[in-house]
Enzyme design. Structure first.
Site, short mmCIF file in Angstrom:
data_model
loop_
_atom_site.label_atom_id
_atom_site.label_comp_id
_atom_site.label_asym_id
_atom_site.label_seq_id
_atom_site.Cartn_x
_atom_site.Cartn_y
_atom_site.Cartn_z
N ASP A 275 -4.81 3.58 -1.90
CA ASP A 275 -5.89 3.91 -0.96
C ASP A 275 -6.48 5.28 -1.27
OD1 ASP A 275 -6.08 1.67 0.90
OD2 ASP A 275 -4.01 2.19 1.44
N MET B 268 -11.28 -6.19 5.71
CA MET B 268 -10.42 -5.23 6.42
C MET B 268 -9.98 -5.84 7.76
SD MET B 268 -10.03 -2.58 4.50
CE MET B 268 -9.01 -1.70 5.70
N ASP C 105 -6.34 -6.45 4.46
CA ASP C 105 -5.74 -5.12 4.42
C ASP C 105 -5.73 -4.51 5.83
OD1 ASP C 105 -4.91 -2.55 3.78
OD2 ASP C 105 -6.74 -2.01 2.68
N HIS D 246 -8.46 0.94 -3.85
CA HIS D 246 -9.36 0.72 -2.71
C HIS D 246 -10.09 2.02 -2.40
CE1 HIS D 246 -9.55 -0.36 1.89
NE2 HIS D 246 -10.75 -0.37 1.33
N SER E 107 0.85 -1.19 0.00
CA SER E 107 0.00 0.00 0.00
C SER E 107 0.88 1.24 0.00
CB SER E 107 -0.89 0.01 1.25
OG SER E 107 -1.38 1.32 1.45
N MET F 209 -12.24 4.08 -0.35
CA MET F 209 -12.86 4.26 0.99
C MET F 209 -13.59 5.60 0.94
SD MET F 209 -9.69 2.93 3.32
CE MET F 209 -8.47 3.32 2.09
N MET G 4 -9.30 7.98 -0.11
CA MET G 4 -10.12 8.33 1.06
C MET G 4 -10.66 9.74 0.88
SD MET G 4 -7.76 6.74 4.10
CE MET G 4 -6.10 7.04 3.57
C1 DX5 Z 1 -6.18 1.44 5.76
C2 DX5 Z 1 -5.77 1.22 4.34
C3 DX5 Z 1 -4.65 0.26 4.22
C4 DX5 Z 1 -3.37 0.73 4.85
C5 DX5 Z 1 -2.56 -0.46 5.23
O1 DX5 Z 1 -7.28 2.26 5.78
O2 DX5 Z 1 -6.87 0.70 3.61
O3 DX5 Z 1 -4.44 -0.11 2.87
O4 DX5 Z 1 -2.62 1.57 4.03
O5 DX5 Z 1 -1.39 -0.04 5.86
P1 DX5 Z 1 -0.64 -0.91 6.96
O6 DX5 Z 1 -0.14 -2.13 6.27
O7 DX5 Z 1 0.44 0.00 7.42
O8 DX5 Z 1 -1.64 -1.24 8.03
ZN ZN Z 2 -6.47 -0.22 1.63
#
Ligand code: DX5
Ligand code: ZN
Length: 222
Positions: free
Chosen positions: A39, A141, A179, A70, A12, A72, A41
């Site tokens: 990611d 998740m 994830d 992804h 990620s 979110m 967001m």
């Molecule tokens: C969290 C993200 C993940 C995150 C994972 O909201 O969806 O993809 O970047 O990072 P680590 O591996 O550091 O938990």
């Molecule tokens: Zn993610």
């Protein structure tokens, strides 16, 4: 016992050096990563902001790697096409963000992309049962979405196992992705529970030796 599953590692880039993203992608590509996890967001579905379509588009020019996007975000239908045009290969939306998740899956497919559905830690994975055969990827998740660097929730192991059972029962080859908080030390848990795509942010990008960590992850996930 050796797992027969082909494990994919998806770093990620939330944990990457944002001022040098092109170089960071090159590092993970050279290190043998399978997907790049991007990611997105919106500061609404989750209390943080993430990568934009423009950044995704720019990164697309730098690598041939599979872009695992992804979303979110609260209104994924509004942005699916934008991310598809920006070069996403897999587009994952949250079950919780959709009134009718199937509509989102169909839309992603109509754009010629692979479709994923993600469930937050508090959402039972059985919610995907009505449309599971349409999925290319199911993302469980293992932290509350929003931030990198959190701790893997071991309580999700059971849910991953249930998701694996659902996928096997439906008979279609669907990627089961996890994830959040995955490291070389704990990757055996999601692997044993049946996941085959491992997202890892901090564990990869904060490592001194990325190829070594990815190799270690592959061994530990066997
Ligand atoms: C969290 C993200 C993940 C995150 C994972 O909201 O969806 O993809 O970047 O990072 P680590 O591996 O550091 O938990
Ligand atoms: Zn993610």
């Amino acid at each position: 016992m050796m797992s027969e599953r082909n494990i994919k590692i998806a770093p990620s880039i939330l944990a990457a050096d944002a001022a040098n993203l092109g170089a960071e992608l090159k590092r993970i590509e050279d290190a043998g990563a399978d997907y790049v996890h991007i990611d997105v967001m919106d500061g609404h579905f989750v209390p943080n902001m993430g990568f934009s379509p423009d950044i995704t588009k720019m990164l697309r020019k730098t690598t041939e790697m599979v872009f695992d996007v992804h979303l979110m975000i609260s209104e994924p239908m509004k942005y699916i096409k934008t991310f598809s045009d920006a070069g996403a290969d897999i587009i994952t939306i949250h079950h919780e963000a959709m009134e009718n998740p199937e509509e989102g899956i169909d839309y992603i497919h109509s754009l010629g992309k692979k479709a994923g559905i993600s469930v937050k830690p508090g959402t039972d994975v059985s919610v995907v049962a009505p449309y599971i055969e349409k999925l290319d990827l199911l993302l469980v998740m293992t932290v509350e979405p929003g931030f990198g660097g959190q701790t893997y929730m071991e309580a999700m192991n059971e849910k991953i196992a249930k998701a694996r059972q659902m996928i096997d029962n439906c008979g279609k080859e669907i990627d089961l992705e996890v994830d959040g908080g995955v490291t070389a030390k704990n990757i055996d848990m999601p692997a044993k529970s049946g996941a085959n795509v491992m997202v890892a942010g901090s564990a990869v990008f904060k490592a001194e030796d990325i190829p070594a960590v990815i190799a270690e992850m592959r061994i530990a996930a066997k």
